[in-house]
Design a protein around this motif. Structure first.
Motif, PDB file in Angstrom:
ATOM      1  N   UNK A  54       0.650  -1.338  -0.059  1.00 48.22           N
ATOM      2  CA  UNK A  54       0.002  -0.107  -0.095  1.00 48.22           C
ATOM      3  C   UNK A  54       0.890   1.172   0.031  1.00 48.22           C
ATOM      4  N   UNK A  55       1.918   1.260   0.979  1.00 46.55           N
ATOM      5  CA  UNK A  55       2.729   2.517   0.909  1.00 46.55           C
ATOM      6  C   UNK A  55       3.551   2.703  -0.140  1.00 46.55           C
ATOM      7  N   UNK A  56       4.000   1.327  -0.766  1.00 42.91           N
ATOM      8  CA  UNK A  56       4.809   1.886  -2.053  1.00 42.91           C
ATOM      9  C   UNK A  56       3.914   2.176  -3.169  1.00 42.91           C
ATOM     10  N   UNK A  57       2.622   1.581  -3.397  1.00 40.15           N
ATOM     11  CA  UNK A  57       1.651   2.205  -4.341  1.00 40.15           C
ATOM     12  C   UNK A  57       1.486   3.883  -4.237  1.00 40.15           C
ATOM     13  N   UNK A  58       1.357   4.059  -3.081  1.00 44.09           N
ATOM     14  CA  UNK A  58       1.191   5.622  -2.715  1.00 44.09           C
ATOM     15  C   UNK A  58       2.247   6.426  -3.155  1.00 44.09           C
ATOM     16  N   UNK A  59       3.651   5.808  -2.836  1.00 47.88           N
ATOM     17  CA  UNK A  59       4.882   6.504  -3.351  1.00 47.88           C
ATOM     18  C   UNK A  59       4.888   6.685  -4.741  1.00 47.88           C
ATOM     19  N   UNK A  60       4.261   5.520  -5.418  1.00 44.37           N
ATOM     20  CA  UNK A  60       4.594   5.289  -6.895  1.00 44.37           C
ATOM     21  C   UNK A  60       3.497   6.499  -7.509  1.00 44.37           C
ATOM     22  N   UNK A  61       2.350   6.526  -6.937  1.00 40.63           N
ATOM     23  CA  UNK A  61       1.380   7.394  -7.371  1.00 40.63           C
ATOM     24  C   UNK A  61       1.780   8.895  -7.142  1.00 40.63           C
ATOM     25  N   UNK A  62       2.556   9.036  -6.107  1.00 38.34           N
ATOM     26  CA  UNK A  62       2.947  10.626  -5.844  1.00 38.34           C
ATOM     27  C   UNK A  62       4.256  10.779  -6.612  1.00 38.34           C
TER      28      UNK A  62
ATOM     29  N   UNK B 195      16.998  11.472  -0.302  1.00 39.79           N
ATOM     30  CA  UNK B 195      16.111  12.046   0.356  1.00 39.79           C
ATOM     31  C   UNK B 195      14.695  11.264   0.857  1.00 39.79           C
ATOM     32  N   UNK B 196      14.931   9.928   0.401  1.00 43.80           N
ATOM     33  CA  UNK B 196      13.919   9.122   0.714  1.00 43.80           C
ATOM     34  C   UNK B 196      12.710   9.034  -0.246  1.00 43.80           C
ATOM     35  N   UNK B 197      13.063   9.722  -1.366  1.00 41.34           N
ATOM     36  CA  UNK B 197      12.041   9.581  -2.439  1.00 41.34           C
ATOM     37  C   UNK B 197      12.510   8.557  -3.517  1.00 41.34           C
ATOM     38  N   UNK B 198      11.206   8.058  -4.227  1.00 38.05           N
ATOM     39  CA  UNK B 198      11.308   7.023  -5.374  1.00 38.05           C
ATOM     40  C   UNK B 198      12.098   7.779  -6.641  1.00 38.05           C
ATOM     41  N   UNK B 199      13.021   7.353  -7.233  1.00 31.72           N
ATOM     42  CA  UNK B 199      13.408   7.920  -8.539  1.00 31.72           C
ATOM     43  C   UNK B 199      13.810   6.902  -9.367  1.00 31.72           C
ATOM     44  N   UNK B 200      13.909   7.509 -10.878  1.00 25.67           N
ATOM     45  CA  UNK B 200      14.406   6.514 -11.672  1.00 25.67           C
ATOM     46  C   UNK B 200      15.494   6.931 -12.072  1.00 25.67           C
ATOM     47  N   UNK B 201      16.616   6.072 -12.584  1.00 25.55           N
ATOM     48  CA  UNK B 201      17.784   6.461 -13.175  1.00 25.55           C
ATOM     49  C   UNK B 201      18.326   5.288 -14.243  1.00 25.55           C
ATOM     50  N   UNK B 202      19.357   5.558 -14.955  1.00 26.77           N
ATOM     51  CA  UNK B 202      19.943   4.570 -15.654  1.00 26.77           C
ATOM     52  C   UNK B 202      21.518   4.696 -15.538  1.00 26.77           C
ATOM     53  N   UNK B 203      22.173   3.538 -15.467  1.00 26.89           N
ATOM     54  CA  UNK B 203      23.617   3.602 -15.118  1.00 26.89           C
ATOM     55  C   UNK B 203      24.132   2.425 -16.344  1.00 26.89           C
ATOM     56  N   UNK B 204      25.424   2.810 -16.853  1.00 31.19           N
ATOM     57  CA  UNK B 204      26.153   2.234 -17.895  1.00 31.19           C
ATOM     58  C   UNK B 204      26.574   1.092 -17.134  1.00 31.19           C
ATOM     59  N   UNK B 205      27.140  -0.031 -18.039  1.00 40.31           N
ATOM     60  CA  UNK B 205      27.732  -1.284 -17.532  1.00 40.31           C
ATOM     61  C   UNK B 205      27.106  -1.648 -16.426  1.00 40.31           C
TER      62      UNK B 205
ATOM     63  N   UNK C  94       8.801  -4.485  -2.902  1.00 35.13           N
ATOM     64  CA  UNK C  94       8.171  -3.614  -1.479  1.00 35.13           C
ATOM     65  C   UNK C  94       9.059  -4.294  -0.318  1.00 35.13           C
ATOM     66  N   UNK C  95       9.442  -5.308  -0.291  1.00 35.49           N
ATOM     67  CA  UNK C  95      10.117  -5.645   0.703  1.00 35.49           C
ATOM     68  C   UNK C  95      11.444  -4.934   0.853  1.00 35.49           C
ATOM     69  N   UNK C  96      12.118  -4.548  -0.462  1.00 40.53           N
ATOM     70  CA  UNK C  96      13.286  -3.740  -0.477  1.00 40.53           C
ATOM     71  C   UNK C  96      12.959  -2.358  -0.013  1.00 40.53           C
ATOM     72  N   UNK C  97      11.685  -1.863  -0.572  1.00 40.11           N
ATOM     73  CA  UNK C  97      11.230  -0.561  -0.166  1.00 40.11           C
ATOM     74  C   UNK C  97      11.221  -0.220   1.333  1.00 40.11           C
ATOM     75  N   UNK C  98      10.546  -1.089   1.930  1.00 36.75           N
ATOM     76  CA  UNK C  98      10.388  -1.105   3.430  1.00 36.75           C
ATOM     77  C   UNK C  98      11.658  -1.435   4.251  1.00 36.75           C
ATOM     78  N   UNK C  99      12.543  -1.857   3.576  1.00 39.91           N
ATOM     79  CA  UNK C  99      13.949  -1.989   4.241  1.00 39.91           C
ATOM     80  C   UNK C  99      14.465  -0.600   4.765  1.00 39.91           C
ATOM     81  N   UNK C 100      14.055   0.286   3.510  1.00 42.31           N
ATOM     82  CA  UNK C 100      14.677   1.717   3.721  1.00 42.31           C
ATOM     83  C   UNK C 100      13.495   2.701   4.426  1.00 42.31           C
ATOM     84  N   UNK C 101      12.177   2.295   3.852  1.00 38.87           N
ATOM     85  CA  UNK C 101      11.221   3.179   4.272  1.00 38.87           C
ATOM     86  C   UNK C 101      10.180   2.482   5.328  1.00 38.87           C
ATOM     87  N   UNK C 102      10.131   2.540   6.475  1.00 36.61           N
ATOM     88  CA  UNK C 102       9.456   1.598   7.505  1.00 36.61           C
ATOM     89  C   UNK C 102       7.900   1.860   7.006  1.00 36.61           C
ATOM     90  N   UNK C 103       7.145   0.796   7.127  1.00 33.36           N
ATOM     91  CA  UNK C 103       5.713   0.746   7.020  1.00 33.36           C
ATOM     92  C   UNK C 103       5.162   1.777   7.826  1.00 33.36           C
TER      93      UNK C 103
END
Ligand code: MN3
Length: 337
Positions: free
Chosen positions: A116-124, A156-166, A217-226
C-alpha cells in the motif's frame, strides 16, 4: 577412532576456511526454474545469463579481491566505497550485486502487487503504475550500449528512476544518482538477445509481467518503514475485526457455517475488546458504549446459535453486530483530528 574423527573434522574445517578465504562471494540460488519466466524471458537466456554471466562476475570479483583485506567487507559496503577500488572490482562487484537483485525481483507468479505504501509513493512520484513503467522503459531504451534502468530510493527518501552504464548501480559512490535500488532492469544484450534480438523495447514490454512486487516492496520497506495503521496500538480491535469479517462476509452470500462454528469466539473477542486498554485518542463515551453493545450483540448471536434459531434470525443479528462494529470504526475516524 576418536582421534581419526577429530582429524577428519580439522581437515574439513581447514578446507572450508580456505575455500572461504579464496572465494568470499558465491552464486546465490535461483528461486525458480530457468523456464519459469517464459514467455517473457526464455529458458536458454535465463540459463546462460545466470550460470555463465553471473557466475563469471563472481569468479572475477573473487579473483580481483584475492589477498585484499576488503574482501571482508559486505558487498553493499564495497559498492558504497567503490571509488577506492580498481575497475575490475567495480565491474564485477556491480555485476554480482545487480544480477542477485535482478533474479530476486522477477517471479513466475503473475499476481504480486506493490505494498500500500509503495503504491502511494509510486502514485505520488510518477502519477501511477503506467507512468512508472513508461518512465522506466524510457530510461532503459535511452541507455546507449550496456547498462541498467533503476527504480531506487534517493538520498531524500523519495522514489526515483535512473539509468547507469555497464554494471554500475545507485549504491556506488561514483554515480551521480545515488540511493538504494529496489528494482533493476538489465538492458545488456545478453539479457534478451536470444529471444528478442535487437528489439529491446519488446523485452521491456514483456518484463513487467514477471516483476516480483512482493520483493520490490520488501526492499522498499527496508529503507522506508511501513506507515502505522490506525489500530496498530489496539490489537484487540483488529482481532475482533478479523473474526467478524470471517463470519459476517460469508453470511452475506448465505453461508452461516462460519458464524455457527465461531459464535463463542465472537463473544470471547468482544469481551477481550471490552476489557482492553482503549488508546487515548479513541477513548470516548460513545466508543465505550458501542463496545458494550458489541459484547451484547455477540452474546445474542451465540445464544441464537446454541438454541438453533432460524437462519433468518441469525443473519439479522449478525448484520446488527456488523453495524455496531462499524459505528465504532466511524467514531474512531471522527476523533477530532
Ligand atoms: Mn546481465
Amino acid at each position: 577412532m576418536r582421534f581419526r574423527l577429530f582429524f577428519l573434522l580439522m581437515t574439513l574445517m581447514t578446507a572450508v576456511m580456505s575455500l572461504n578465504a579464496q572465494a568470499p562471494y558465491s552464486l546465490p540460488a535461483l528461486p525458480y526454474e530457468f523456464k519459469a519466466l517464459e514467455p517473457s524471458i526464455d529458458s536458454a537466456t535465463m540459463n546462460i545469463h545466470y550460470s555463465r554471466h553471473h557466475a563469471a562476475y563472481i569468479n572475477n570479483l573473487n579473483q580481483a579481491l584475492q589477498g585484499n583485506e576488503s574482501a571482508q567487507l559486505s558487498l553493499i559496503d564495497l559498492l558504497k566505497n567503490i571509488s577506492k577500488y580498481p575497475a575490475s572490482v567495480r565491474n564485477n562487484g556491480g555485476g554480482h550485486y545487480n544480477h542477485s537483485l535482478f533474479w530476486s525481483i522477477l517471479t513466475p507468479s503473475r499476481n504480486t502487487q506493490p505494498s500500500k505504501d509503495l503504491m502511494e509513493a509510486i502514485q505520488l512520484g510518477f502519477g501511477g503504475m503506467d507512468s512508472l513503467r513508461a518512465q522506466m522503459n524510457k530510461a532503459a531504451m535511452s541507455r546507449f550500449g550496456s547498462g541498467w534502468a533503476w527504480l531506487y530510493i534517493n538520498t531524500s527518501g523519495k522514489l526515483a528512476i535512473s539509468s547507469t552504464p555497464n554494471q554500475d548501480n545507485p549504491l556506488m559512490d561514483v554515480v551521480s544518482d545515488q540511493g538504494t535500488p529496489i528494482l533493476g532492469i538489465d538492458v545488456w544484450e545478453h539479457a534478451y538477445y536470444l529471444k528478442y534480438q535487437n528489439k529491446r523495447g519488446d523485452y521491456l514490454a514483456a518484463i513487467w509481467t514477471v516483476i516480483n512486487w512482493d520483493e520490490v516492496s520488501r526492499r522498499y520497506h527496508e529503507v522506508i518503514p511501513k506507515k502505522k495503521g490506525k489500530f496498530d496500538e489496539w490489537p484487540e480491535i483488529k482481532t475482533f475485526h478479523k473474526s467478524l469479517a470471517e463470519t459476517f462476509h460469508p453470511s452475506e452470500s448465505g453461508d452461516l457455517k462460519p458464524v455457527k462454528n465461531r459464535s463463542t469466539e465472537l463473544v470471547q473477542n468482544a469481551t477481550a475488546l471490552s476489557k482492553s486498554k482503549i488508546p487515548a485518542q479513541f477513548d470516548t463515551k460513545a466508543i465505550r458504549d458501542a463496545i458494550k453493545l458489541l459484547v451484547a450483540d455477540s452474546k445474542a448471536i451465540d445464544k441464537l446459535v446454541k438454541s438453533k434459531a432460524s437462519d433468518k434470525k441469525l443473519t439479522s443479528a449478525l448484520t446488527k453486530l456488523h453495524d455496531t462494529f462499524h459505528t465504532i470504526v466511524e467514531e474512531c475516524s471522527h476523533d477530532g483530528h
